[in-house]
Every structure is written in C-alpha cells, then in structure tokens.
Write a protein that holds these residues in place. Structure first.
Motif, mmCIF file in Angstrom:
data_model
loop_
_atom_site.group_PDB
_atom_site.id
_atom_site.type_symbol
_atom_site.label_atom_id
_atom_site.label_comp_id
_atom_site.label_asym_id
_atom_site.label_seq_id
_atom_site.Cartn_x
_atom_site.Cartn_y
_atom_site.Cartn_z
ATOM 1 N N LEU A 1 0.186 2.045 2.731
ATOM 2 C CA LEU A 1 0.180 3.497 2.591
ATOM 3 C C LEU A 1 -0.799 4.104 3.592
ATOM 4 O O LEU A 1 -1.678 3.406 4.099
ATOM 5 C CB LEU A 1 -0.213 3.871 1.162
ATOM 6 N N SER B 1 -3.357 5.735 3.174
ATOM 7 C CA SER B 1 -4.735 5.561 2.708
ATOM 8 C C SER B 1 -5.256 4.149 2.969
ATOM 9 O O SER B 1 -6.442 3.892 2.809
ATOM 10 C CB SER B 1 -4.812 5.843 1.209
ATOM 11 N N GLU C 1 -4.089 1.558 1.267
ATOM 12 C CA GLU C 1 -3.725 0.812 0.065
ATOM 13 C C GLU C 1 -2.385 0.098 0.286
ATOM 14 O O GLU C 1 -1.510 0.597 0.979
ATOM 15 C CB GLU C 1 -3.609 1.797 -1.107
ATOM 16 N N LYS D 1 1.132 -1.627 -1.303
ATOM 17 C CA LYS D 1 2.027 -1.448 -2.451
ATOM 18 C C LYS D 1 3.249 -2.326 -2.252
ATOM 19 O O LYS D 1 3.917 -2.238 -1.233
ATOM 20 C CB LYS D 1 2.431 0.016 -2.586
ATOM 21 N N VAL E 1 7.002 -3.167 -3.033
ATOM 22 C CA VAL E 1 8.183 -2.431 -3.481
ATOM 23 C C VAL E 1 9.426 -3.279 -3.266
ATOM 24 O O VAL E 1 9.500 -4.081 -2.332
ATOM 25 C CB VAL E 1 8.347 -1.073 -2.757
ATOM 26 N N SER F 1 9.974 4.925 -5.221
ATOM 27 C CA SER F 1 8.577 4.791 -5.653
ATOM 28 C C SER F 1 7.632 4.814 -4.456
ATOM 29 O O SER F 1 6.524 5.343 -4.544
ATOM 30 C CB SER F 1 8.381 3.520 -6.474
ATOM 31 N N LEU F 2 8.070 4.268 -3.324
ATOM 32 C CA LEU F 2 7.244 4.308 -2.114
ATOM 33 C C LEU F 2 7.104 5.740 -1.605
ATOM 34 O O LEU F 2 6.012 6.159 -1.213
ATOM 35 C CB LEU F 2 7.835 3.397 -1.032
ATOM 36 N N ARG F 3 8.185 6.496 -1.629
ATOM 37 C CA ARG F 3 8.108 7.905 -1.204
ATOM 38 C C ARG F 3 7.163 8.697 -2.100
ATOM 39 O O ARG F 3 6.411 9.540 -1.621
ATOM 40 C CB ARG F 3 9.499 8.537 -1.211
ATOM 41 N N LEU F 4 7.226 8.433 -3.387
ATOM 42 C CA LEU F 4 6.298 9.112 -4.307
ATOM 43 C C LEU F 4 4.856 8.747 -3.991
ATOM 44 O O LEU F 4 3.979 9.610 -3.983
ATOM 45 C CB LEU F 4 6.619 8.748 -5.755
ATOM 46 N N ALA F 5 4.613 7.466 -3.731
ATOM 47 C CA ALA F 5 3.252 7.013 -3.430
ATOM 48 C C ALA F 5 2.733 7.637 -2.138
ATOM 49 O O ALA F 5 1.540 7.866 -1.990
ATOM 50 C CB ALA F 5 3.218 5.488 -3.325
ATOM 51 N N MET F 6 3.636 7.937 -1.206
ATOM 52 C CA MET F 6 3.226 8.544 0.060
ATOM 53 C C MET F 6 3.199 10.067 -0.014
ATOM 54 O O MET F 6 2.886 10.731 0.965
ATOM 55 C CB MET F 6 4.150 8.076 1.186
#
Length: 181
Positions: free
Chosen positions: A150, A152, A154, A156, A158, A167-172
């Motif tokens: 990500l 940041s 971090e 993840k 997926v 879920s990756l789009r949400l995390a980004m």
C-alpha cells in the motif's frame, strides 16, 4: 528399437504439452502475423498470407511445443517485443509511450518523465521506479494470492478475485460505493 524411440519421443512431446499448462503468448506466431498485417494494401496482404500460410503452421507448432514452454518455465518470452514502443491513451485523456523492456516496461509521460515497471523473477514481484525512488508494488505468493504494498508501506495479502481487488481498492482509499433506494 526404432518403434520404442518413436514412442518415447511421442510420449515426451505429449508430456511437455500436457504437464506444462503453458498457454503462453505465441510470440513467434504473432510476430509473423504483425508483419503480415503491416502490409498496407489488403490485396497484397491476402496474396502474402496465402503464400506464407505454411509459416503460420510452423510458427504455431514451434510456439506450442518449444517457446511457450520456455516462457512458462523461465518466466520470460524468448521472442518478446523488446524495444517495441506503443502509444496508449491514459484515463486522463493524455498519450503515454510504453516501451517493452526485457524485464518490464518503461512508461514515458506526456511531460517527458519516465516510470519503470520491472519484474523480478527471483522474488516474483513487480516494482515501480520513479523520481529516483523504487518501490515494490506487489509479489505473487505461492497460494494464488498476491502481497500488495500500500502507499503507506503496509503489506496486504489479497486474493486474485473481484472480492480481493475490491478489498485492495478500499485499503488504498480508491473504493467508491453508492447507496440506492
């Protein structure tokens, strides 16, 4: 003895195709096809196609039995279009130049800035290099998932599915959702 050798060769060829699951990019076949499509006159193009049609069969078989297998096991296409530059339109409406490299792509922005996307075979990962900094984007895990990095820093894991990408789009912070009545 001769029959045994022929049977062994046939079994080896069948095993190569059956067990490698190497669909591949059919690079050699596509090079011949692209060359033939490059002929500007459609009538001359058809004549050339008819005359060299055996070349399509030979290139297809070579791709199927040799080159796609090499591509599958080594991770690189032996006849990739290294050095080929394609102009593509971005979602921002501007044109970008994408140059194929041996291990990735070089994208030249309309401003002239270059961004490199490279694949590391050893780590099975894609990285991006821009403005003097390199950052891993993601790496393939052995279980059919990817480990995404990500912004940041971090990590993840997926799944390679619609849900995983969502879920990756949400995390980004790139997820848009609308409620309807």
């Amino acid at each position: 003895m001769k029959k045994a050798t022929i049977k062994a060769a046939a079994c080896l060829m069948a095993a190569t195709v059956a067990f490698s699951s190497c669909i591949g990019s059919f690079g050699l076949f596509n090079k011949v096809l692209d060359w033939n499509k490059g002929i500007s006159n459609k009538f001359v193009n058809e004549v050339v196609f008819i005359l060299i049609s055996p070349a399509y069969a030979v290139c297809g078989v070579v791709d199927l039995l040799v080159l796609n297998t090499v591509e599958f096991w080594s991770g690189s296409n032996p006849v990739a279009k290294v050095g080929h530059v394609e102009n593509v339109w971005g979602s921002d409406g501007r044109q970008y130049a994408v140059k194929t490299l041996k291990d990735g792509y070089e994208v030249t922005k309309p401003t002239g800035e270059k961004v490199l996307f490279t694949y590391d075979v050893k780590h099975r990962s894609w990285s991006m290099q821009a403005e003097g900094q390199e950052r891993e984007l993601f790496r393939f895990n052995g279980d059919g998932t990817v480990e995404a990095t990500l912004p940041s820093g971090e990590k993840k894991n997926v799944a390679l599915s619609d849900e995983g990408i969502g879920s990756l789009r949400l995390a980004m912070g790139d997820g848009l959702f609308f409620a309807a009545r």
